[in-house]
Every structure is written in structure tokens, then in C-alpha cells.
Design a protein around this motif. Structure first.
Motif, PDB file in Angstrom:
ATOM      1  N   SER A  67      61.482  79.734 -45.541  1.00  0.00           N
ATOM      2  CA  SER A  67      61.402  81.029 -46.226  1.00  0.00           C
ATOM      3  C   SER A  67      60.263  81.063 -47.238  1.00  0.00           C
ATOM      4  O   SER A  67      59.909  82.119 -47.746  1.00  0.00           O
ATOM      5  N   GLU A  68      59.669  79.889 -47.527  1.00  0.00           N
ATOM      6  CA  GLU A  68      58.543  79.815 -48.455  1.00  0.00           C
ATOM      7  C   GLU A  68      57.464  78.898 -47.879  1.00  0.00           C
ATOM      8  O   GLU A  68      57.731  78.100 -46.980  1.00  0.00           O
ATOM      9  N   ALA A  69      56.243  79.029 -48.381  1.00  0.00           N
ATOM     10  CA  ALA A  69      55.138  78.180 -47.933  1.00  0.00           C
ATOM     11  C   ALA A  69      54.189  77.913 -49.100  1.00  0.00           C
ATOM     12  O   ALA A  69      54.128  78.697 -50.054  1.00  0.00           O
ATOM     13  N   PHE A  70      53.448  76.807 -48.993  1.00  0.00           N
ATOM     14  CA  PHE A  70      52.431  76.491 -50.001  1.00  0.00           C
ATOM     15  C   PHE A  70      51.140  77.228 -49.641  1.00  0.00           C
ATOM     16  O   PHE A  70      50.521  76.954 -48.606  1.00  0.00           O
ATOM     17  N   ILE A  71      50.748  78.171 -50.489  1.00  0.00           N
ATOM     18  CA  ILE A  71      49.583  79.018 -50.237  1.00  0.00           C
ATOM     19  C   ILE A  71      48.555  78.811 -51.351  1.00  0.00           C
ATOM     20  O   ILE A  71      48.903  78.665 -52.522  1.00  0.00           O
ATOM     21  N   LYS A  72      47.285  78.813 -50.949  1.00  0.00           N
ATOM     22  CA  LYS A  72      46.202  78.575 -51.909  1.00  0.00           C
ATOM     23  C   LYS A  72      45.966  79.817 -52.766  1.00  0.00           C
ATOM     24  O   LYS A  72      45.698  80.904 -52.242  1.00  0.00           O
ATOM     25  N   ARG A  73      46.103  79.637 -54.072  1.00  0.00           N
ATOM     26  CA  ARG A  73      45.833  80.709 -55.029  1.00  0.00           C
ATOM     27  C   ARG A  73      45.034  80.103 -56.192  1.00  0.00           C
ATOM     28  O   ARG A  73      45.501  79.163 -56.850  1.00  0.00           O
ATOM     29  N   ASP A  74      43.820  80.623 -56.434  1.00  0.00           N
ATOM     30  CA  ASP A  74      42.971  80.117 -57.534  1.00  0.00           C
ATOM     31  C   ASP A  74      42.764  78.610 -57.419  1.00  0.00           C
ATOM     32  O   ASP A  74      42.940  77.853 -58.388  1.00  0.00           O
ATOM     33  N   ASN A  75      42.419  78.169 -56.182  1.00  0.00           N
ATOM     34  CA  ASN A  75      42.096  76.755 -55.909  1.00  0.00           C
ATOM     35  C   ASN A  75      43.270  75.809 -56.119  1.00  0.00           C
ATOM     36  O   ASN A  75      43.078  74.593 -56.280  1.00  0.00           O
ATOM     37  N   ALA A  76      44.483  76.343 -56.121  1.00  0.00           N
ATOM     38  CA  ALA A  76      45.677  75.491 -56.222  1.00  0.00           C
ATOM     39  C   ALA A  76      46.717  76.014 -55.237  1.00  0.00           C
ATOM     40  O   ALA A  76      46.795  77.218 -54.968  1.00  0.00           O
ATOM     41  N   PHE A  77      47.512  75.092 -54.683  1.00  0.00           N
ATOM     42  CA  PHE A  77      48.553  75.479 -53.733  1.00  0.00           C
ATOM     43  C   PHE A  77      49.871  75.706 -54.477  1.00  0.00           C
ATOM     44  O   PHE A  77      50.356  74.808 -55.179  1.00  0.00           O
ATOM     45  N   ILE A  78      50.435  76.910 -54.316  1.00  0.00           N
ATOM     46  CA  ILE A  78      51.715  77.229 -54.944  1.00  0.00           C
ATOM     47  C   ILE A  78      52.685  77.734 -53.880  1.00  0.00           C
ATOM     48  O   ILE A  78      52.277  78.267 -52.844  1.00  0.00           O
ATOM     49  N   SER A  79      53.974  77.550 -54.138  1.00  0.00           N
ATOM     50  CA  SER A  79      55.002  77.971 -53.187  1.00  0.00           C
ATOM     51  C   SER A  79      55.327  79.444 -53.409  1.00  0.00           C
ATOM     52  O   SER A  79      55.676  79.852 -54.516  1.00  0.00           O
ATOM     53  N   ILE A  80      55.194  80.248 -52.330  1.00  0.00           N
ATOM     54  CA  ILE A  80      55.515  81.672 -52.438  1.00  0.00           C
ATOM     55  C   ILE A  80      56.339  82.100 -51.219  1.00  0.00           C
ATOM     56  O   ILE A  80      56.260  81.477 -50.152  1.00  0.00           O
ATOM     57  N   PRO A  81      57.158  83.150 -51.326  1.00  0.00           N
ATOM     58  CA  PRO A  81      57.959  83.637 -50.190  1.00  0.00           C
ATOM     59  C   PRO A  81      57.058  84.097 -49.044  1.00  0.00           C
ATOM     60  O   PRO A  81      55.966  84.640 -49.286  1.00  0.00           O
ATOM     61  N   ILE A  82      57.520  83.905 -47.824  1.00  0.00           N
ATOM     62  CA  ILE A  82      56.686  84.247 -46.667  1.00  0.00           C
ATOM     63  C   ILE A  82      56.400  85.747 -46.606  1.00  0.00           C
ATOM     64  O   ILE A  82      55.382  86.162 -46.036  1.00  0.00           O
ATOM     65  N   GLU A  83      57.283  86.591 -47.210  1.00  0.00           N
ATOM     66  CA  GLU A  83      57.052  88.033 -47.189  1.00  0.00           C
ATOM     67  C   GLU A  83      55.807  88.421 -47.986  1.00  0.00           C
ATOM     68  O   GLU A  83      55.220  89.481 -47.754  1.00  0.00           O
ATOM     69  N   ASP A  84      55.393  87.543 -48.923  1.00  0.00           N
ATOM     70  CA  ASP A  84      54.236  87.846 -49.776  1.00  0.00           C
ATOM     71  C   ASP A  84      52.943  87.261 -49.232  1.00  0.00           C
ATOM     72  O   ASP A  84      51.877  87.426 -49.835  1.00  0.00           O
ATOM     73  N   ILE A  85      53.020  86.554 -48.090  1.00  0.00           N
ATOM     74  CA  ILE A  85      51.826  85.941 -47.498  1.00  0.00           C
ATOM     75  C   ILE A  85      51.095  86.982 -46.663  1.00  0.00           C
ATOM     76  O   ILE A  85      51.710  87.759 -45.934  1.00  0.00           O
ATOM     77  N   VAL A  86      49.773  87.006 -46.780  1.00  0.00           N
ATOM     78  CA  VAL A  86      48.970  87.979 -46.019  1.00  0.00           C
ATOM     79  C   VAL A  86      48.049  87.237 -45.053  1.00  0.00           C
ATOM     80  O   VAL A  86      47.774  86.044 -45.208  1.00  0.00           O
ATOM     81  N   ILE A  87      47.582  87.982 -44.055  1.00  0.00           N
ATOM     82  CA  ILE A  87      46.659  87.403 -43.076  1.00  0.00           C
ATOM     83  C   ILE A  87      45.394  86.942 -43.788  1.00  0.00           C
ATOM     84  O   ILE A  87      44.829  87.646 -44.617  1.00  0.00           O
ATOM     85  N   GLY A  88      44.952  85.724 -43.468  1.00  0.00           N
ATOM     86  CA  GLY A  88      43.762  85.149 -44.096  1.00  0.00           C
ATOM     87  C   GLY A  88      44.079  84.136 -45.169  1.00  0.00           C
ATOM     88  O   GLY A  88      43.197  83.363 -45.586  1.00  0.00           O
ATOM     89  N   ASP A  89      45.334  84.115 -45.664  1.00  0.00           N
ATOM     90  CA  ASP A  89      45.734  83.109 -46.655  1.00  0.00           C
ATOM     91  C   ASP A  89      45.597  81.704 -46.076  1.00  0.00           C
ATOM     92  O   ASP A  89      45.770  81.488 -44.866  1.00  0.00           O
ATOM     93  N   ILE A  90      45.312  80.741 -46.954  1.00  0.00           N
ATOM     94  CA  ILE A  90      45.236  79.341 -46.545  1.00  0.00           C
ATOM     95  C   ILE A  90      46.566  78.672 -46.895  1.00  0.00           C
ATOM     96  O   ILE A  90      47.006  78.693 -48.046  1.00  0.00           O
ATOM     97  N   MET A  91      47.196  78.068 -45.891  1.00  0.00           N
ATOM     98  CA  MET A  91      48.527  77.463 -46.050  1.00  0.00           C
ATOM     99  C   MET A  91      48.421  75.949 -45.907  1.00  0.00           C
ATOM    100  O   MET A  91      47.773  75.446 -44.977  1.00  0.00           O
TER     101      MET A  91
END
Length: 703
Positions: free
Chosen positions: A196-220
Motif C-alpha cells: 500500500s506504500e512505496a519508497f519514492i524519490k522526493r528532493d533527492n531522498a527516498f520517502i515512503s508514501i501511499p501508492i494513491e499519491d504516486i504519479v507516472i514518472g516518479d522514481i521508486m
């Protein structure tokens, strides 16, 4: 445009309860339309309705409602520990107490009667509430029948039997609910595959966010041992991925930069960075879940028949019960108490529960089993159609063969070497996009080291190409391009024909004076193809047909080696459509299997279109009636065998449901039918039907 919302349900216990719930929801003033999927426990509402309103509509059956995006709690409470089942066991306890008191004080003693009354009240409160409400509204379902039977038993003083009927009916309902949950588990387990969550790159750091908030092009970021949360392409790292949740195959596949990965699959060893390519609701696993749930909602022909029959069955049973109760006393002077009792027993034994559940539980179980094994069946109608198949038509390339031609023979002539032949051929073919050209360039990279440069490349449509090497013009292509070449001898023509007969496509290389040599190229047959065709014939498929655009010699060589009974060669896509139409006229039920993209008209025209390698292929998922999610032909006999087992079990279920009730009803003729026998017959039929259907959970690959 009206708002449409989808909800997931928990506690949907039986088909009658589902119909009642659907009707209650429809009566909400702000609701415009309702579509209830009993098999998948999903509700689609057009209009406005709150979760609280929906739960109130299902309060009679304790139905819980969740938003589609929510994951309902996955409870694995044992049957005997479920809170809603406690009254059943309390009822049994008071029946045992009442039976003990019966032997000590007699059946008419007030303590004996009191024990049975408590058993009836404790075990039947929910039943009576619904049954009486149905009676007041003149709605007749199995709870109505049971309520009438139990009230009647009490009125004529059959306290013990009334209590036993309550207990056994409540137990039967609970077991049916438990069994349907068991059948649905294959889908609920799919829902929990992707995190239900994934580690997504935000501001050069990977943070855990819900999959509903992930958009196409995000780095996982996918760590070793973690499940992949979203579909995407690997941009960094390499690892083995277990894709069994999607394709049914447990052998991990090695993935590296540029390779596609799917949500719900397991990263075995390496760390991966993946660029997300699909939103959460569009991932392959999400599509599979939706398609399987929709498939479970689609009624098979046998289920439609049962539903139509049940519509008239219940009123007929009530009429028969009334005639049994009143006809003998009125016309033959028989005792009222005896025949009213018999009429009540007919009501109980005539309960349509086993008949109504006979088909959906088998369909839901089979489709769930198939999904768990990497086969997507798009509805009960296709499941049943597959059971009737007489002919299996195969699109050759990519189905019976690997779809990637390979060089099998390099034969230099006129004193030339293998290296010169393959080097010159590759120098020309590097400019071509043809699959045969790709096979030659791959062979060159493996076998030769000398770099040759070709110039002035020109394609000869349908035959080959020309180019200049060291100032000399060379031609490369099919034998028909060299029919007038002076070096094409009778002996050489015979060699070429023999190679073609063995299943090869032959490419010649020549200049104006000599033929440098020829190259044999073949699309490699899948290792499992022959065994699959043998298995299909063994389980009752009468005819296997191969459709290919290859020449006759090549096509027949491949078809014969696999064991195909009917080989059709030199076909254009429109020709394949004609062949399928002819087969349908002769055999009625015909399936075609291909890649789900090419030959779409033929796949659509066949009774069942089966797509190979549906994982990640939107076209296959959307257009095929059945999709084999992995590129695995072995699943084809399993699918046909599963469909035949399912149809066989459905027929057994309907026969058993009718048979047991008929035998019990015949006991009314000599007056032997009792409420005990009636409820045991009804409950027995229901349990047998459910257990028989759940055998499909264990259906496995053919060996």
C-alpha cells in the motif's frame, strides 16, 4: 452525469441475502441504480449514498461496506470463534439439554418445552425477523419458507423438531457463508499482493508514501526482499524478480535496466530503481483484480438457467406444500395434524438454497483458481464455452514457436568460408528490420569477427535486398530471387527444398557470377508445444489446427513435428479469419490462441479468443476471452481441463440438489417425511454442493 461509486462488502452470505440487500439499496431515495456482484462481494451505486446508509440497508445480514480503495480487514477467524456463530452453538446446547430432559420428564413437560423454546429463540431470532418481514411483504425466499415451517411445527406441538430445524438451518447458512468466503479468498489474496506504500524519490531522498499519491514518472526504490508496489521500468540496478503472482510461474526472471516490472511481484536479491509507468488503478495487478471480479459477476448459461428456474420453483414448492397439507384431510378424511406436519416438511425440503448456490460457488472458485495460476478467464460464459471446445487453432509464430527466428544452417558454396558468408550477409542485413535479418546479424555476432561494410542498400519488397561490398553488387533473399541465376543448379535447388522441408526458411547470398552460399533460418519450436498438443487431444479436443503465413514445406514440417492434425500455410490475416469461420461451421465450438495483438479478427471470430503473454499487454487483457498471463503454453491444457471439471461439477451439483430433494419429497407419499429428514436433506444437499465446488480449489496443471 450521475455519480457512480464502487464499494467492497463483507458478510454477504447468500444469493437471497444479496438480492435483498440490492433491493434495499435501490430503495434509498438518492440512489438511481445498483449493480451487485455477489461473487466478488462488490457493489456499484449510481447516485448518492453514504456508507452508513448502505450498511443500514444490509443490517439484516450484518453486511459491512468499504470504499473500493480501502482494504477490508482480512480476518481469518476460525468458524467456531466467529461472534455471529455463537447463537448456533448456544442453540445446540439447549437442544441437548432439552433432549436430556425429554428422556427424564417426557416431551410435554414444561422444562423440556422451555429448553426447546430457548433453542428456537436463540438460534432463530435473525431468521424470524427476516422471515416475518418477508411474510408481511409477501416476499417468499428460503427464510420465509423456514419461518412458516418452524411456526407451524410450534403450533402443532413439535417443539423438538422446530428447534432442530432452527439449529440446522442456521448451521447451513453459516457454512454457506464460510464456503463462499473460502471461494473468494483467491481474489482477496490478489488485493493484498501489492504494497500500500512505496519508497519514492522526493528532493533527492527516498520517502515512503501511499501508492494513491504516486504519479507516472516518479522514481521508486525497491529493496531486496520487498514487493514491487507499482508497474514501471528499471532505470538502475539488476535483480531476479518472482512474477508468480502475475504469470503463475515461480521461476524468477532476471531484470535489468530497461526491463518492465509489475506491481505485486517480489524483488529477490538486488536493489532496483524503477520509473513508474502506470497509476495505482491502472497497474497490471489492478486490472487483473477488476477483470476477475467482473468475470465472477457475469453469469454462465447454467447459472442463468438455474436463476430462471428458481424464480418459479419457490412458488411451486409452496403450492405443493399447501396441497400436501390440506388435500388428504379434505378429500380422504386423513388426520389434519399428520398432513399439516407433512406439508411443513415439504416446505423445508423444498428450500432452493442448494439449487441456487450450485453454480455461482463453482464459477467463483474456478475463476479464482485460474487467476491464482496466471490464467485470466473473463467470465462464466467463457469458462463454460471452453468446456465444449472441439477445435483448438494455433497462430504459429510466438505461440507454438518462440517467435524469434535463429540461424540453424550456414552453407558456403564455390570455395567460400562460413565466416565470409555470414559476414557479408550481416553487412547487408544490418540495414533491414525484417526478423530474418535480425537472426542473421545475431549469428554474425556469435560466429564472426571480421567487420564488413556494405553500401548502396536497397530493399526488394517481399524477396530480399541488394548492396555493394568492395565495389561488387550482392543480392540476399529468398530462392525465388535467384531463379535465373546461372549458378542455381538442380542439385542446389534440391538441397534448398530439403532444408525447407525440415522447417527452415532459406536465404541465399550471391553476386552476378556466383552464389556465395545459403543460410537456413528457423523459428524455434517451444519445448512444450508437442506435449501441450498431446494433452489437448487426450482431454477431448478433437482437432488441432495451425495457422501460419509460412510456405507449405516449412509449415508442414513444424506442424508434423508438434503433432498438429490440420496445417494451414501461406495464410494472410484475412485467410485466417476464413479458416476460423469454416471451422466454426463444421465443429461449432472453436478456440484460437495467439498473441492478442496480431490476427485480431480471427481471435474475435473464434468461439473463444485466447491470448498468450497477457502480463503487461493491455490489448490482450482487454480483447481476449481468456488470457494466459505468462508466456507459457503449458497453461492451455490446464485451462481447458479446469473448464471441463467446472462444468462437470455444476451438472453434478444441479443433479444432487434435485436428486436429494426429489427422494425426500417422495417420502411424503407413504407419510414418512419428517422435519428432521427434510432439514437434513436440505442441509445435506447444500453442503454437498459447496464441498463439491470447493474441489476446484485443488485443480492443478496436467502432467
Amino acid at each position: 452525469m450521475s455519480e457512480e461509486s464502487t464499494y467492497r462488502l463483507q458478510g454477504l452470505s447468500c444469493t437471497n441475502c444479496a438480492a435483498k440487500f440490492e433491493k434495499n439499496v435501490q430503495q434509498i431515495s438518492t440512489v438511481e441504480g445498483v449493480d451487485l456482484n455477489f461473487g466478488a462481494s462488490k457493489l456499484k451505486v449510481t447516485g448518492q449514498a453514504t456508507v452508513e446508509q448502505l450498511e443500514e440497508a444490509g443490517a439484516f445480514d450484518g453486511i459491512k461496506v468499504y470504499q473500493e480503495s480501502e482494504r477490508p480487514p482480512n480476518e481469518h477467524t476460525p468458524f467456531w470463534k466467529k461472534r455471529e456463530n455463537i447463537p448456533i452453538f448456544l442453540s445446540l446446547l439447549f437442544i441437548i439439554i432439552g433432549s436430556t430432559l425429554h428422556f427424564q420428564f417426557g416431551e410435554t413437560h414444561y422444562v423440556t418445552i422451555a429448553s426447546f423454546v430457548i433453542a428456537i429463540i436463540v438460534g432463530g431470532t435473525v431468521l424470524f425477523k427476516e422471515g416475518v418481514r418477508n411474510l408481511l411483504h409477501l416476499e417468499f425466499d428460503m427464510k420465509t419458507l423456514m419461518t412458516i415451517a418452524i411456526i407451524g411445527a410450534v403450533l402443532i406441538g413439535e417443539w423438538a423438531e422446530g428447534a432442530v430445524v432452527v439449529f440446522l438451518f442456521a448451521l447451513s447458512e453459516a457454512l454457506e457463508d464460510y464456503s463462499m468466503d473460502k471461494a473468494r479468498q483467491s481474489i482477496s489474496s490478489l488485493m493484498t499482493l501489492a504494497p500500500s506504500e512505496a519508497f519514492i524519490k522526493r528532493d533527492n531522498a527516498f520517502i515512503s508514501i501511499p501508492i494513491e499519491d504516486i504519479v507516472i514518472g516518479d522514481i521508486m526504490l525497491v529493496k531486496p526482499g520487498n514487493k514491487i508496489a507499482m508497474d514501471g521500468k528499471v532505470i538502475s540496478g539488476a535483480s531476479s524478480i518472482n512474477q508468480s503472482s502475475i504469470t503463475g510461474e515461480s521461476i524468477p526472471l532476471y531484470k535489468t535496466r530497461g526491463d518492465e516490472v509489475f506491481a505485486g511481484t517480489l524483488n529477490m536479491e538486488g536493489s532496483l530503481e524503477v520509473r513508474v509507468t502506470k497509476r495505482a488503478e491502472d497497474t497490471t495487478i489492478a486490472k487483473i483484480i477488476h477483470l476477475v471480479e467482473d468475470a465472477q459477476a457475469e453469469k454462465a448459461p447454467s447459472q442463468k438457467f438455474v436463476d430462471r428456474f428458481a424464480k418459479y420453483y419457490t412458488p411451486a414448492i409452496m403450492l405443493i406444500a399447501l396441497l400436501v397439507a390440506v388435500a388428504p384431510p379434505i378429500f380422504f378424511g386423513a388426520a389434519w395434524s399428520t398432513w399439516v406436519y407433512q406439508g411443513l416438511a415439504v416446505l423445508v425440503v423444498g428450500c432452493p438454497c442448494a439449487l441456487v448456490i450450485s453454480t455461482p460457488v463453482a464459477i467463483v472458485t474456478a475463476i479464482g483458481n485460474a487467476a491464482r495460476n496466471g490464467v485470466l478467464i473473463k467470465g462464466g460464459v467463457h469458462l463454460e464455452e471452453a468446456a465444449h471446445l472441439q477445435v483448438m487453432a494455433f497462430d504459429k509464430t510466438g505461440t507454438l514457436t518462440k517467435g524469434t527466428p535463429e540461424v540453424t544452417t550456414i552453407m558456403p558454396l564455390a570455395g567460400n568460408t562460413e565466416e565470409k558468408l555470414i559476414s557479408y550477409a550481416a553487412a547487408i542485413e544490418q540495414f533491414s528490420q525484417h526478423p530474418l535479418a535480425s537472426a542473421i546479424t545475431k549469428a554474425y555476432k556469435k560466429r564472426a569477427s571480421k567487420k564488413i561494410t556494405a553500401e548502396n542498400f536497397k530493399s526488394i519488397t517481399g524477396k530480399g535486398a541488394t548492396a555493394t561490398i568492395d565495389g561488387i553488387e550482392f543480392k540476399i533473399g529468398s530462392p525465388s530471387l535467384f531463379e535465373d541465376h546461372p549458378a542455381l543448379t538442380v542439385d542446389l535447388s534440391e538441397q534448398i527444398k530439403q532444408l525447407q522441408t525440415d522447417g527452415n526458411t532459406v536465404v541465399l547470398l550471391a553476386n552476378n557470377e556466383e552464389i556465395v552460399g545459403y543460410i537456413g533460418i528457423a523459428d524455434q519450436i517451444r519445448v512444450e508445444s508437442q506435449q501441450v498438443v498431446e494433452q489437448l487431444h487426450r482431454i477431448g479436443v478433437k482437432q488441432s489446427v495451425m495457422l501460419t503465413g509460412d510456405n507449405q514445406a516449412t509449415g508442414e514440417a513444424i506442424g508434423r513435428s508438434i503433432g498438429i492434425t490440420d496445417i494451414n500455410t501461406n495464410l494472410m490475416p484475412e485467410d485466417k479469419l476464413t479458416v476460423i469461420r469454416d471451422l466454426k461451421q463444421r465443429y461449432k465450438s472453436v478456440a484460437m490462441i495467439g498473441d492478442g495483438v496480431n490476427d485480431a479478427p480471427a481471435l474475435t471470430t473464434a468461439s473463444i479468443g485466447i491470448a498468450m503473454g497477457g502480463a503487461g499487454t493491455d490489448t490482450a487483457l482487454e480483447t481476449a476471452d481468456i488470457a494466459l498471463m505468462g508466456d507459457d503454453l503449458d497453461k492451455l491444457p490446464y485451462t481447458i481441463d479446469l473448464s471441463r471439471k467446472t462444468l462437470r461439477i455444476i451438472k453434478q451439483n444441479i443433479g444432487l440438489a434435485f436428486g436429494l430433494k426429489l427422494v425426500a419429497l417422495l417420502l411424503t407419499i407413504p407419510g414418512w417425511l419428517t422435519l428432521w429428514i427434510a432439514i437434513v436433506a436440505d442441509m445435506g444437499a447444500t453442503l454437498i454442493v459447496i464441498l463439491n465446488s470447493l474441489r476446484l480449489i485443488q485443480s492443478r496443471y496436467l502432467k
